[in-house]
Write a protein that holds these residues in place. Structure first.
Motif, PDB file in Angstrom:
ATOM      1  N   MET B 100       0.800  -1.228   0.000  1.00  0.00           N
ATOM      2  CA  MET B 100       0.000   0.000   0.000  1.00  0.00           C
ATOM      3  C   MET B 100       0.839   1.288   0.000  1.00  0.00           C
ATOM      4  SD  MET B 100      -3.101  -0.333  -0.560  1.00  0.00           S
ATOM      5  CE  MET B 100      -3.800   1.239  -0.155  1.00  0.00           C
ATOM      6  N   PRO B 101       1.835   1.423   0.899  1.00  0.00           N
ATOM      7  CA  PRO B 101       2.608   2.675   0.874  1.00  0.00           C
ATOM      8  C   PRO B 101       3.268   2.914  -0.483  1.00  0.00           C
ATOM      9  CG  PRO B 101       3.142   1.385   2.819  1.00  0.00           C
ATOM     10  CD  PRO B 101       2.292   0.528   1.958  1.00  0.00           C
ATOM     11  N   LEU B 102       3.689   1.821  -1.140  1.00  0.00           N
ATOM     12  CA  LEU B 102       4.316   1.972  -2.453  1.00  0.00           C
ATOM     13  C   LEU B 102       3.312   2.508  -3.469  1.00  0.00           C
ATOM     14  CD1 LEU B 102       6.332  -1.373  -2.521  1.00  0.00           C
ATOM     15  CD2 LEU B 102       6.990   0.845  -1.590  1.00  0.00           C
ATOM     16  N   CYS B 103       2.057   2.028  -3.338  1.00  0.00           N
ATOM     17  CA  CYS B 103       1.022   2.535  -4.258  1.00  0.00           C
ATOM     18  C   CYS B 103       0.776   4.018  -4.024  1.00  0.00           C
ATOM     19  CB  CYS B 103      -0.285   1.783  -4.050  1.00  0.00           C
ATOM     20  SG  CYS B 103      -0.203   0.088  -4.578  1.00  0.00           S
ATOM     21  N   ALA B 242      -7.037   1.436 -15.593  1.00  0.00           N
ATOM     22  CA  ALA B 242      -6.852   1.857 -14.213  1.00  0.00           C
ATOM     23  C   ALA B 242      -5.618   2.745 -14.079  1.00  0.00           C
ATOM     24  CB  ALA B 242      -6.702   0.634 -13.310  1.00  0.00           C
ATOM     25  N   PRO B 243      -5.618   3.663 -13.099  1.00  0.00           N
ATOM     26  CA  PRO B 243      -4.385   4.402 -12.825  1.00  0.00           C
ATOM     27  C   PRO B 243      -3.330   3.437 -12.279  1.00  0.00           C
ATOM     28  CG  PRO B 243      -5.990   4.790 -11.104  1.00  0.00           C
ATOM     29  CD  PRO B 243      -6.687   4.009 -12.173  1.00  0.00           C
ATOM     30  N   THR B 244      -2.060   3.853 -12.274  1.00  0.00           N
ATOM     31  CA  THR B 244      -0.982   2.944 -11.888  1.00  0.00           C
ATOM     32  C   THR B 244      -1.258   2.247 -10.566  1.00  0.00           C
ATOM     33  OG1 THR B 244       0.579   4.362 -13.016  1.00  0.00           O
ATOM     34  CG2 THR B 244       1.470   2.794 -11.445  1.00  0.00           C
ATOM     35  N   ALA B 245      -1.626   3.040  -9.555  1.00  0.00           N
ATOM     36  CA  ALA B 245      -1.843   2.433  -8.249  1.00  0.00           C
ATOM     37  C   ALA B 245      -2.976   1.421  -8.300  1.00  0.00           C
ATOM     38  CB  ALA B 245      -2.159   3.513  -7.221  1.00  0.00           C
ATOM     39  N   GLY B 246      -4.002   1.735  -9.087  1.00  0.00           N
ATOM     40  CA  GLY B 246      -5.108   0.800  -9.229  1.00  0.00           C
ATOM     41  C   GLY B 246      -4.652  -0.494  -9.862  1.00  0.00           C
ATOM     42  N   SER B 247      -3.823  -0.389 -10.917  1.00  0.00           N
ATOM     43  CA  SER B 247      -3.302  -1.594 -11.567  1.00  0.00           C
ATOM     44  C   SER B 247      -2.484  -2.424 -10.593  1.00  0.00           C
ATOM     45  CB  SER B 247      -2.409  -1.220 -12.741  1.00  0.00           C
ATOM     46  OG  SER B 247      -3.139  -0.631 -13.752  1.00  0.00           O
ATOM     47  N   VAL B 248      -1.672  -1.726  -9.794  1.00  0.00           N
ATOM     48  CA  VAL B 248      -0.806  -2.458  -8.866  1.00  0.00           C
ATOM     49  C   VAL B 248      -1.652  -3.209  -7.855  1.00  0.00           C
ATOM     50  CG1 VAL B 248       0.966  -2.232  -7.108  1.00  0.00           C
ATOM     51  CG2 VAL B 248       1.079  -0.839  -9.161  1.00  0.00           C
ATOM     52  N   VAL B 253      -2.896  -7.698  -5.323  1.00  0.00           N
ATOM     53  CA  VAL B 253      -3.731  -8.198  -4.242  1.00  0.00           C
ATOM     54  C   VAL B 253      -5.048  -8.788  -4.741  1.00  0.00           C
ATOM     55  CG1 VAL B 253      -4.730  -7.674  -2.028  1.00  0.00           C
ATOM     56  CG2 VAL B 253      -2.717  -6.446  -2.778  1.00  0.00           C
ATOM     57  N   LEU B 254      -5.768  -8.060  -5.591  1.00  0.00           N
ATOM     58  CA  LEU B 254      -7.094  -8.537  -5.966  1.00  0.00           C
ATOM     59  C   LEU B 254      -7.061  -9.908  -6.638  1.00  0.00           C
ATOM     60  CD1 LEU B 254      -8.146  -5.765  -5.196  1.00  0.00           C
ATOM     61  CD2 LEU B 254      -9.699  -5.952  -7.106  1.00  0.00           C
ATOM     62  N   LEU B 255      -6.107 -10.099  -7.523  1.00  0.00           N
ATOM     63  CA  LEU B 255      -6.055 -11.384  -8.208  1.00  0.00           C
ATOM     64  C   LEU B 255      -5.760 -12.505  -7.213  1.00  0.00           C
ATOM     65  CD1 LEU B 255      -4.192 -10.595 -11.530  1.00  0.00           C
ATOM     66  CD2 LEU B 255      -6.492 -10.067 -10.843  1.00  0.00           C
ATOM     67  N   LYS B 256      -5.032 -12.158  -6.161  1.00  0.00           N
ATOM     68  CA  LYS B 256      -4.716 -13.159  -5.146  1.00  0.00           C
ATOM     69  C   LYS B 256      -5.950 -13.631  -4.399  1.00  0.00           C
ATOM     70  CE  LYS B 256      -1.060 -12.703  -6.759  1.00  0.00           C
ATOM     71  NZ  LYS B 256      -1.095 -11.373  -7.182  1.00  0.00           N
ATOM     72  N   VAL B 341       4.649  -9.118  -6.174  1.00  0.00           N
ATOM     73  CA  VAL B 341       5.846  -8.268  -6.157  1.00  0.00           C
ATOM     74  C   VAL B 341       6.241  -7.863  -7.574  1.00  0.00           C
ATOM     75  CG1 VAL B 341       8.307  -8.258  -5.642  1.00  0.00           C
ATOM     76  CG2 VAL B 341       6.692  -9.233  -4.003  1.00  0.00           C
ATOM     77  N   THR B 342       6.391  -8.859  -8.441  1.00  0.00           N
ATOM     78  CA  THR B 342       6.973  -8.598  -9.753  1.00  0.00           C
ATOM     79  C   THR B 342       6.009  -7.855 -10.661  1.00  0.00           C
ATOM     80  OG1 THR B 342       8.223 -10.622  -9.508  1.00  0.00           O
ATOM     81  CG2 THR B 342       8.069  -9.697 -11.713  1.00  0.00           C
ATOM     82  N   THR B 343       4.789  -8.363 -10.762  1.00  0.00           N
ATOM     83  CA  THR B 343       3.853  -7.702 -11.663  1.00  0.00           C
ATOM     84  C   THR B 343       3.492  -6.322 -11.147  1.00  0.00           C
ATOM     85  OG1 THR B 343       3.041  -9.880 -12.180  1.00  0.00           O
ATOM     86  CG2 THR B 343       1.728  -8.048 -12.948  1.00  0.00           C
ATOM     87  N   GLY B 344       3.362  -6.215  -9.831  1.00  0.00           N
ATOM     88  CA  GLY B 344       3.142  -4.891  -9.251  1.00  0.00           C
ATOM     89  C   GLY B 344       4.253  -3.947  -9.677  1.00  0.00           C
ATOM     90  N   ALA B 345       5.491  -4.421  -9.561  1.00  0.00           N
ATOM     91  CA  ALA B 345       6.625  -3.584  -9.923  1.00  0.00           C
ATOM     92  C   ALA B 345       6.610  -3.236 -11.399  1.00  0.00           C
ATOM     93  CB  ALA B 345       7.919  -4.312  -9.569  1.00  0.00           C
TER      94      ALA B 345
END
Lengths: 473, 508
Positions: B100-103, B242-248, B253-256, B341-345
């Protein structure tokens, strides 16, 4: 004694006060508005303090117990919020406003006596009192475009209403013929004696039809779209909400009368519930007028309420009460937004709500919360009510019904979402800001809190409704 | 309730849920742009810091649910407010709170309009994510599961790209429509058990028909969320708009939630149906891996490329889950973390390019390597990690999954291999164009002054740390989940031995 009918007395006072006011030539809109909201508050207060009264009056034709008082409390709350939501009466000419409020309060009076009536004639008189006053509110809308749609709506409302009353009287005549009494408490054993005859069931169903009309359940829903559209926003806000409380109260009373094998009635209710849900939701998908859309969504919700009634047990009725209370608050919240966004009281299309988040952030939030709640998204009351109704129905093994009802919840999201989309994701494109006063703001916040908290903490409310229903069983 | 270890004293899990909520409520009243940014960053950092306490207090030697809190909620229907984490969900909770803080950092400058509303939605999102992974009562789970749609819908619909209306409504309706039957299944399970307490619903011998119906209801809801081929069509649309944070958040998380749902509900509640239907799901997983690989290879839009690669990666996850042995399930859970981690990044990286060039086209980003060395360094490591290069996190996940699959069925494992090759192909193709592509067409020299700033490095560096941490020393992560997974698989096999008539032909 007077304590027990305090809310009714307060409403009668309001009716008289507005009658006096209507005689005056020198009308002041602020004064009328404040009087109305003031009486709304007094009535609400009266319903709260008379909540635990018990009485049987007027030769046993008028019952005051927890069941009736709880419904009166809900009516009082609904009335109060409707008055605040529609306090500006933009589309009602100043000269008729006192009469408008007079009939408004008279209709409420009729609804309150309706839930207390335990004798057929009293019941019918109350019903007509509330209905006829309501019929008059619809054509009071000022004629904006020369189309006279409000007249069309008024006539339709009366004609359909009278037909429904006809069905009901017909059923009552059967009941009287079969049992020889007009008192509900004597009718119950009386009908048991003739339980084997189809006439007994027929009689009760005919009476139920009259209340299906009030609740706008398929196939007694015909009046809904045109009346919602033709009546002013404020009137629709009332027609769409408070009378449905009384309808549910009376449906519970009469379903309790069903003698013997209720199988046929349950099948009938299942069919009507499903038709209502599918019809309401599918037609709502293509509406562009927000009021019409809410009308069809109301038909769908009426179907949902049947899920509680057709379990024919106390917990089911209690859930139906809980759900209808939530439905009333969610709808009033929507109509509050509509009444305030509408500049001169005209009907709103969905795109008229564009950019509401900038024009009036609080109302946008109220709209979003109430629509998500209507769509059954947790944690709001719409979800909790739906969940309890589904649980209750599945406990009785109506799996297919529950699946189809759940599918309907999925269909419904689309049209609610399209309104939220307009309010939250678009720009105003030159549409003016919406100004609201402090009272409306406060009411908006309270309605949101009610919608959320009633959903998050339902157990007390359902327990209260449960004990209320057990009081009349 | 003996599957719980009740937490006395400070209710840590409730805190993790309600602290962001309190932070969001504050944003309703104070909505200056600058304040909203710093406030939300502070709230998410504090939440993340407190979630670290979960690790220190977590007992890795038991499969029970820990940090449990039990309160009455709706006694009429026997619904409780029960929270708890086991070895599987604790990792998901940590993933949510740490990302979350990274988003928030990634949205620092990207979000320019309606900032406080954006931050409000983000905090509400965190509430529902943590709530979902910790709830042990099915109604509570459902509340978070559905509620999460509201903030995610708003994130896409308000701050999204040009086709945001289409994407957001498709996302909402797809997810809600898929979970319609989940609600019916939940109520049906309640009718059988008289409780909504999830562990009490597990490992019963429900009739086979009942199990299959419930399994299908679960599967539809979770497969859409994962998303599994052929239920994936909402994903590229939602990701791209989606905006970047939304995509992340969506990717990490959501797919998980879908995969978590399968692990938590499908396997233990409907074990026999799982054995019966696993072959079909494995087939879909393989199809997803191959399909995701090929479509990713054909994309010109970087965000779409990463989105389709998600379909492939999540195919590995579902493959690992439904092979149903300890190694593969552990691999699947590690892969869930890796993907987060990776896809978020990678989504963050795409977002950073977009902020500079206002385009996500691969052709517009060619040759950036020459001007933005820092950026491409990060990008290269994440891309290597994405196709499972040894030494990075995905290698561990995919290796464990493939090893487990080999153990169960060699053909299945062989069928999944092309997916790994395809992943290398599309990632290297992207890397090649971005790093070494021609620099003159288009002229990117203005990017020379715009290499990553400190804020952006601070956003990416923690993710890079996890790429190598999981890649080089996965043992601590495996230790955390080990007992829960062993318990899951042992019980599953035990149930299957008791009911030999559900012989599963594919497990030769």
């Amino acid at each position: 004694m007077a304590m027990a009918i305090l809310p009714e007395l307060s409403l009668l006072t309001a009716v008289l006060a507005f009658f006096v006011l209507s005689l005056s030539k020198d009308l002041n809109s602020e004064q009328i508005k404040n009087t109305a909201v003031g009486f709304g508050f007094v009535t609400l207060f009266c319903t709260v303090i008379s909540l635990h009264q018990q009485a049987s009056m007027f030769f046993g034709s008028y019952q005051v117990d927890l069941f009736t008082q709880l419904f009166k409390l809900m009516i009082g709350l609904g009335l109060f919020f409707v008055l605040i939501a529609g306090q500006n009466l933009k589309d009602i000419e100043l000269s008729v406003r006192p009469e408008y409020y007079m009939f408004f309060f008279l209709s409420c009076f009729g609804l309150m006596t309706l839930v207390s009536s335990v004798e057929l004639i009293t019941l019918f008189v109350s019903l007509e009192l509330s209905s006829f006053a309501l019929f008059l509110l619809v054509p009071m809308r000022s004629d904006q475009k020369g189309l006279r749609i409000q007249m069309e709506a008024g006539i339709k409302y009366i004609l359909f209403g009278v037909i429904a009353s006809g069905f009901m009287l017909y059923g009552m005549s059967y009941i009287f013929g079969l049992t020889g009494t007009t008192y509900l408490k004597d009718i119950l054993p009386g009908l048991k004696n003739v339980a084997s005859q189809p006439a007994a069931l027929f009689a009760v169903v005919m009476v139920l039809v009259g209340f299906f009309y009030k609740l706008a359940l398929f196939p007694m829903h015909f009046w809904v779209p045109d009346i919602y559209q033709g009546a002013s926003n404020e009137t629709t806000g009332f027609v769409a909400t408070v009378p449905k409380l009384a309808a549910v109260a009376l449906l519970i009373r009469f379903i309790l009368l069903v003698p013997g094998d209720a199988h046929i009635l349950i099948t009938l209710l299942i069919v009507l519930a499903l038709c209502s849900m599918f019809y309401g939701n599918l037609i709502a998908l293509v509406q562009t007028d927000v009021k019409r859309m809410l009308g069809f969504s109301g038909i769908a919700h009426a179907g949902f309420i049947m899920l509680g009634l057709l379990t024919m047990e106390a917990s089911g009725y209690a859930t139906a009460m809980y759900y209808i209370a939530g439905y009333v608050f969610m709808n009033i919240a929507c109509f509050m937004v509509l009444s305030n966004v509408s500049q001169q009281g005209e009907n709103l299309a969905i795109e008229d709500l564009n950019g509401l988040h900038k024009r009036q952030p609080l109302l946008a939030l109220v709209l979003a919360v109430s629509l998500f709640a209507l769509a059954g998204i947790p944690p709001f009351i719409g979800f909790m009510g739906e969940f309890m109704l589904l649980t209750g129905a599945l406990r009785h093994g109506y799996l297919l019904l529950v699946i189809l009802a759940a599918v309907n919840a999925g269909i419904a999201i689309y049209y609610y979402l399209s309104v939220i989309k307009a309010a939250y994701t678009t720009d105003p494109e030159g549409r003016p800001d919406v100004l609201i006063d402090g009272l409306t703001k406060a009411a908006g916040v309270i309605l949101m809190l009610l919608i959320a908290l009633m959903g998050i903490l339902p157990s007390r409310l359902v327990a209260l409704a449960d004990s209320a229903v057990r009081a009349i069983m | 309730m003996d599957s719980l270890i009740i937490k006395e004293g400070f209710p840590l899990l409730s805190f993790l849920i309600f602290f962001p909520l309190a932070g969001a409520v504050v944003l309703l009243f104070f909505n200056g742009e600058k304040f909203a940014r710093y406030w939300t960053l502070a709230i998410t950092m504090i939440t993340a810091a407190f979630s670290i306490l979960l690790i220190t207090g977590f007992d890795t030697t038991t499969a029970k649910f820990q940090f449990a809190e039990v309160h009455n909620w709706i006694p009429q229907l026997n619904i409780h407010y029960i929270l708890g984490v086991d070895g599987i969900s604790i990792l998901m909770v940590l993933l949510s709170t740490l990302i979350m803080p990274l988003c928030i950092l990634a949205s620092w400058r990207y979000i320019k309009t309606r900032v406080s509303q954006f931050m409000f939605s983000m905090l509400i999102m965190e509430v529902s994510m943590v709530g979902l992974f910790t709830s042990l009562d099915f109604v509570l789970f459902w509340v978070f599961w559905e509620f999460m749609l509201i903030p995610m819908y708003l994130l896409i619909a308000v701050w999204g790209g040009p086709r945001k209306d289409y994407a957001s409504i498709k996302f909402f309706i797809y997810t809600l429509g898929g979970s319609v039957f989940l609600l019916v299944a939940i109520i049906a399970l309640y009718m059988k058990n008289g409780t909504f307490f999830i562990p009490d619903m597990m490992w019963h011998h429900y009739s086979m028909t009942f199990q299959i119906l419930v399994f299908l209801a679960f599967f539809l809801a979770f497969a859409i969320k994962v998303p599994m081929f052929p239920f994936h069509t909402w994903l590229p649309a939602a990701h791209v708009e989606a905006p970047t944070a939304g995509s992340v958040i969506l990717a990490s998380v959501l797919l998980k939630m879908g995969a978590y749902g399968m692990l938590r509900f499908c396997l233990p509640i409907t074990p026999q149906a799982t054995f019966l239907l696993a072959p079909y799901i494995l087939g879909l997983s393989i199809a997803g891996i191959i399909y995701g690989g090929f479509t990713a290879l054909a994309q010109h839009d970087m965000k779409k490329l990463v989105a389709y690669s998600s379909v492939g990666h999540m195919g590995f996850v579902t493959l690992g889950i439904f092979v149903l042995n300890i190694r593969s399930v552990e691999g699947a859970i590690i892969q869930m973390l890796n993907h987060g981690v990776t896809t978020g990044a990678l989504f963050l990286c795409v977002g950073m390019i977009y902020e500079r060039t206002h385009s996500r086209e691969l052709s517009v980003a060619t040759g950036i390597g020459k001007y933005m060395p820092w950026y491409v360094t990060f990008l290269a490591f994440f891309a290597l990690s994405s196709f499972g290069f040894p030494g990075t996190n995905s290698f561990i996940g995919e290796f464990l999954i493939l090893a487990g699959t080999f153990q169960a069925n060699k053909f299945l494992a062989l069928a999944a291999i092309p997916g790994a090759v395809l992943a290398a192909a599309y990632m290297l193709r992207m890397l090649q164009k971005i790093i070494w592509g021609g620099t003159n067409n288009p002229d990117q020299s203005y990017l020379k002054k715009h290499d990553l700033g400190i804020r952006e490095i601070a956003t990416l560096a923690p993710l890079l740390l996890f790429v190598f941490w999981i890649g080089l020393d996965p043992q601590p992560f495996l230790d955390m989940m080990h007992h829960s997974v062993v318990n899951l698989i042992t019980q599953l096999n035990f149930i299957q031995q008791q009911a030999p008539h559900v012989a599963s032909a594919f497990m030769r």
